[in-house]
Motif scaffolding. Structure first.
Motif, PDB file in Angstrom:
ATOM      1  N   MET A   1     -21.313  32.677  11.989  1.00 26.90           N
ATOM      2  CA  MET A   1     -22.438  32.284  11.469  1.00 26.90           C
ATOM      3  C   MET A   1     -23.154  31.314  12.877  1.00 26.90           C
ATOM      4  SD  MET A   1     -23.209  33.493   8.677  1.00 26.90           S
ATOM      5  CE  MET A   1     -24.498  32.791   8.018  1.00 26.90           C
ATOM      6  N   LYS A   2     -22.581  31.052  13.804  1.00 32.93           N
ATOM      7  CA  LYS A   2     -23.009  30.602  14.970  1.00 32.93           C
ATOM      8  C   LYS A   2     -23.298  31.321  16.185  1.00 32.93           C
ATOM      9  CE  LYS A   2     -20.451  26.373  14.011  1.00 32.93           C
ATOM     10  NZ  LYS A   2     -19.325  25.502  14.475  1.00 32.93           N
ATOM     11  N   HIS A   3     -23.267  32.567  15.857  1.00 34.72           N
ATOM     12  CA  HIS A   3     -23.649  33.647  16.802  1.00 34.72           C
ATOM     13  C   HIS A   3     -25.098  33.867  17.030  1.00 34.72           C
ATOM     14  CE1 HIS A   3     -24.190  37.747  18.494  1.00 34.72           C
ATOM     15  NE2 HIS A   3     -22.981  37.707  18.924  1.00 34.72           N
ATOM     16  N   GLU A   4     -25.566  33.970  18.379  1.00 39.68           N
ATOM     17  CA  GLU A   4     -27.160  34.119  18.871  1.00 39.68           C
ATOM     18  C   GLU A   4     -27.915  34.727  18.065  1.00 39.68           C
ATOM     19  OE1 GLU A   4     -24.420  34.764  20.922  1.00 39.68           O
ATOM     20  OE2 GLU A   4     -24.255  33.207  22.001  1.00 39.68           O
ATOM     21  N   LEU A   5     -27.366  35.845  17.506  1.00 41.20           N
ATOM     22  CA  LEU A   5     -28.520  36.623  16.661  1.00 41.20           C
ATOM     23  C   LEU A   5     -28.474  36.180  15.320  1.00 41.20           C
ATOM     24  CD1 LEU A   5     -27.168  40.420  17.847  1.00 41.20           C
ATOM     25  CD2 LEU A   5     -29.367  39.285  18.407  1.00 41.20           C
TER      26      LEU A   5
END
Length: 44
Positions: free
Chosen positions: A25-29
């Protein structure tokens, strides 16, 4: 076009994991998707 919104019942399906349990959930997308004005895009 994005998928239709669905109601969350709070009950977990025994055989399926929720998407937020699978992806980071912390991924850039994921963060970018939270900043997009989806209602405006749907209106266009």
């Amino acid at each position: 076009m994005r998928p239709k919104k669905h109601k969350t019942t709070g009950s977990n399906d025994l055989f399926r994991a929720r998407l937020d349990q699978i992806i980071n959930m912390k991924h850039e997308l994921v963060l970018l998707a939270g900043k997009v004005d989806w209602d405006w895009i749907d209106g266009e």
